[in-house]
Write a protein that holds these residues in place. Structure first.
Motif, PDB file in Angstrom:
ATOM      1  N   GLN A   1       8.210  -9.737  -8.047  1.00  0.00           N
ATOM      2  CA  GLN A   1       6.988  -8.971  -7.769  1.00  0.00           C
ATOM      3  C   GLN A   1       7.069  -8.294  -6.407  1.00  0.00           C
ATOM      4  O   GLN A   1       6.714  -7.128  -6.258  1.00  0.00           O
ATOM      5  N   ARG A   2       7.553  -9.038  -5.419  1.00  0.00           N
ATOM      6  CA  ARG A   2       7.678  -8.472  -4.074  1.00  0.00           C
ATOM      7  C   ARG A   2       8.662  -7.305  -4.083  1.00  0.00           C
ATOM      8  O   ARG A   2       8.399  -6.248  -3.504  1.00  0.00           O
ATOM      9  N   ASP A   3       9.798  -7.460  -4.772  1.00  0.00           N
ATOM     10  CA  ASP A   3      10.793  -6.394  -4.843  1.00  0.00           C
ATOM     11  C   ASP A   3      10.235  -5.161  -5.535  1.00  0.00           C
ATOM     12  O   ASP A   3      10.515  -4.034  -5.126  1.00  0.00           O
ATOM     13  N   SER A   4       9.433  -5.370  -6.576  1.00  0.00           N
ATOM     14  CA  SER A   4       8.809  -4.236  -7.284  1.00  0.00           C
ATOM     15  C   SER A   4       7.852  -3.495  -6.371  1.00  0.00           C
ATOM     16  O   SER A   4       7.804  -2.259  -6.383  1.00  0.00           O
ATOM     17  N   MET A   5       7.077  -4.247  -5.597  1.00  0.00           N
ATOM     18  CA  MET A   5       6.142  -3.617  -4.665  1.00  0.00           C
ATOM     19  C   MET A   5       6.896  -2.808  -3.604  1.00  0.00           C
ATOM     20  O   MET A   5       6.481  -1.694  -3.253  1.00  0.00           O
ATOM     21  N   GLN A   6       7.991  -3.344  -3.108  1.00  0.00           N
ATOM     22  CA  GLN A   6       8.775  -2.626  -2.101  1.00  0.00           C
ATOM     23  C   GLN A   6       9.384  -1.358  -2.700  1.00  0.00           C
ATOM     24  O   GLN A   6       9.405  -0.308  -2.054  1.00  0.00           O
ATOM     25  N   ALA A   7       9.873  -1.454  -3.932  1.00  0.00           N
ATOM     26  CA  ALA A   7      10.429  -0.275  -4.601  1.00  0.00           C
ATOM     27  C   ALA A   7       9.352   0.790  -4.814  1.00  0.00           C
ATOM     28  O   ALA A   7       9.597   1.982  -4.625  1.00  0.00           O
ATOM     29  N   PHE A   8       8.157   0.343  -5.191  1.00  0.00           N
ATOM     30  CA  PHE A   8       7.034   1.263  -5.383  1.00  0.00           C
ATOM     31  C   PHE A   8       6.717   1.973  -4.069  1.00  0.00           C
ATOM     32  O   PHE A   8       6.531   3.191  -4.043  1.00  0.00           O
ATOM     33  N   ALA A   9       6.662   1.207  -2.987  1.00  0.00           N
ATOM     34  CA  ALA A   9       6.344   1.788  -1.674  1.00  0.00           C
ATOM     35  C   ALA A   9       7.387   2.826  -1.277  1.00  0.00           C
ATOM     36  O   ALA A   9       7.044   3.904  -0.773  1.00  0.00           O
ATOM     37  N   THR A  10       8.644   2.521  -1.523  1.00  0.00           N
ATOM     38  CA  THR A  10       9.723   3.448  -1.173  1.00  0.00           C
ATOM     39  C   THR A  10       9.663   4.706  -2.045  1.00  0.00           C
ATOM     40  O   THR A  10       9.791   5.826  -1.547  1.00  0.00           O
ATOM     41  N   ARG A  11       9.461   4.503  -3.340  1.00  0.00           N
ATOM     42  CA  ARG A  11       9.443   5.606  -4.298  1.00  0.00           C
ATOM     43  C   ARG A  11       8.279   6.575  -4.027  1.00  0.00           C
ATOM     44  O   ARG A  11       8.397   7.772  -4.226  1.00  0.00           O
ATOM     45  N   HIS A  12       7.155   6.054  -3.571  1.00  0.00           N
ATOM     46  CA  HIS A  12       5.961   6.881  -3.374  1.00  0.00           C
ATOM     47  C   HIS A  12       5.651   7.152  -1.902  1.00  0.00           C
ATOM     48  O   HIS A  12       4.542   7.582  -1.586  1.00  0.00           O
ATOM     49  N   GLU A  13       6.627   6.931  -1.054  1.00  0.00           N
ATOM     50  CA  GLU A  13       6.428   7.177   0.378  1.00  0.00           C
ATOM     51  C   GLU A  13       6.062   8.650   0.588  1.00  0.00           C
ATOM     52  O   GLU A  13       6.667   9.544   0.033  1.00  0.00           O
ATOM     53  N   GLY A  14       5.018   8.882   1.340  1.00  0.00           N
ATOM     54  CA  GLY A  14       4.553  10.237   1.605  1.00  0.00           C
ATOM     55  C   GLY A  14       3.562  10.758   0.574  1.00  0.00           C
ATOM     56  O   GLY A  14       2.951  11.800   0.782  1.00  0.00           O
ATOM     57  N   GLN A  15       3.399  10.043  -0.533  1.00  0.00           N
ATOM     58  CA  GLN A  15       2.481  10.482  -1.577  1.00  0.00           C
ATOM     59  C   GLN A  15       1.172   9.695  -1.560  1.00  0.00           C
ATOM     60  O   GLN A  15       0.225  10.048  -2.249  1.00  0.00           O
ATOM     61  N   LEU A  16       1.140   8.641  -0.772  1.00  0.00           N
ATOM     62  CA  LEU A  16      -0.038   7.782  -0.734  1.00  0.00           C
ATOM     63  C   LEU A  16      -0.955   8.174   0.418  1.00  0.00           C
ATOM     64  O   LEU A  16      -0.501   8.663   1.450  1.00  0.00           O
ATOM     65  N   SER A  17      -2.231   7.918   0.227  1.00  0.00           N
ATOM     66  CA  SER A  17      -3.181   8.168   1.309  1.00  0.00           C
ATOM     67  C   SER A  17      -2.924   7.152   2.419  1.00  0.00           C
ATOM     68  O   SER A  17      -2.246   6.139   2.216  1.00  0.00           O
ATOM     69  N   VAL A  18      -3.496   7.409   3.573  1.00  0.00           N
ATOM     70  CA  VAL A  18      -3.346   6.497   4.711  1.00  0.00           C
ATOM     71  C   VAL A  18      -3.877   5.116   4.339  1.00  0.00           C
ATOM     72  O   VAL A  18      -3.235   4.095   4.609  1.00  0.00           O
ATOM     73  N   GLN A  19      -5.029   5.085   3.690  1.00  0.00           N
ATOM     74  CA  GLN A  19      -5.616   3.804   3.302  1.00  0.00           C
ATOM     75  C   GLN A  19      -4.709   3.075   2.298  1.00  0.00           C
ATOM     76  O   GLN A  19      -4.501   1.870   2.392  1.00  0.00           O
ATOM     77  N   GLN A  20      -4.150   3.798   1.335  1.00  0.00           N
ATOM     78  CA  GLN A  20      -3.250   3.186   0.356  1.00  0.00           C
ATOM     79  C   GLN A  20      -1.995   2.646   1.045  1.00  0.00           C
ATOM     80  O   GLN A  20      -1.519   1.563   0.723  1.00  0.00           O
ATOM     81  N   GLN A  21      -1.466   3.409   1.993  1.00  0.00           N
ATOM     82  CA  GLN A  21      -0.280   2.961   2.732  1.00  0.00           C
ATOM     83  C   GLN A  21      -0.583   1.701   3.528  1.00  0.00           C
ATOM     84  O   GLN A  21       0.222   0.770   3.554  1.00  0.00           O
ATOM     85  N   GLN A  22      -1.738   1.680   4.187  1.00  0.00           N
ATOM     86  CA  GLN A  22      -2.119   0.501   4.971  1.00  0.00           C
ATOM     87  C   GLN A  22      -2.298  -0.719   4.065  1.00  0.00           C
ATOM     88  O   GLN A  22      -1.852  -1.817   4.405  1.00  0.00           O
ATOM     89  N   THR A  23      -2.946  -0.527   2.926  1.00  0.00           N
ATOM     90  CA  THR A  23      -3.157  -1.626   1.987  1.00  0.00           C
ATOM     91  C   THR A  23      -1.821  -2.157   1.473  1.00  0.00           C
ATOM     92  O   THR A  23      -1.581  -3.362   1.443  1.00  0.00           O
ATOM     93  N   LEU A  24      -0.939  -1.249   1.100  1.00  0.00           N
ATOM     94  CA  LEU A  24       0.372  -1.637   0.596  1.00  0.00           C
ATOM     95  C   LEU A  24       1.196  -2.331   1.678  1.00  0.00           C
ATOM     96  O   LEU A  24       1.825  -3.365   1.421  1.00  0.00           O
TER      97      LEU A  24
END
Length: 119
Positions: free
Chosen positions: A81-104
């Motif tokens: 689960q942690r690896d999936s979350m990290q992959a998601f964060a990397t894949r969508h870097e720059g596409q998330l709002s500031v709040q979404q980035q902070q939450t992630l």
């Protein structure tokens, strides 16, 4: 639960089973060992290696082994689960709002600190 299952396989009352005797001393043979391994998998959702029984373990030692297997499976799921979350964060870097980035980022930090407990 484990003593009850072993008792059922050996056709003995669970309260008559000595937890300090090896399962083989109690009368379990290899076919009964396979039956126990299947029961453990059904009850605890882990695969008990037959070699664990062949080592002449007693019920208490077997219970510890099962707990270790269950915890190991939980750690693998957690890591996945942690690896999936990290992959998601990397894949969508720059596409998330500031709040979404902070939450992630906060979620990943929490998972990292909790990961120490799961290893």
């Amino acid at each position: 639960l484990l003593a009850q299952e072993i008792g059922q396989i050996l056709r003995l009352p669970a309260e008559k089973i000595d937890h300090q005797k090896s399962v083989f001393e109690l009368g379990m043979d290899s076919l009964m060992g396979m039956e126990l391994a299947i029961a453990v998998e059904e009850h605890f959702a882990v695969k008990l290696p037959l070699m664990a029984l062949a080592e002449g373990v007693n019920i208490d030692q077997l219970a510890v082994k099962i707990v270790e297997l269950v915890k190991g499976d939980e750690a693998e799921v957690f890591d996945s689960q942690r690896d999936s979350m990290q992959a998601f964060a990397t894949r969508h870097e720059g596409q998330l709002s500031v709040q979404q980035q902070q939450t992630l980022t906060q979620l990943l930090k929490t998972m990292e600190s909790d990961g120490v407990k799961h290893e």
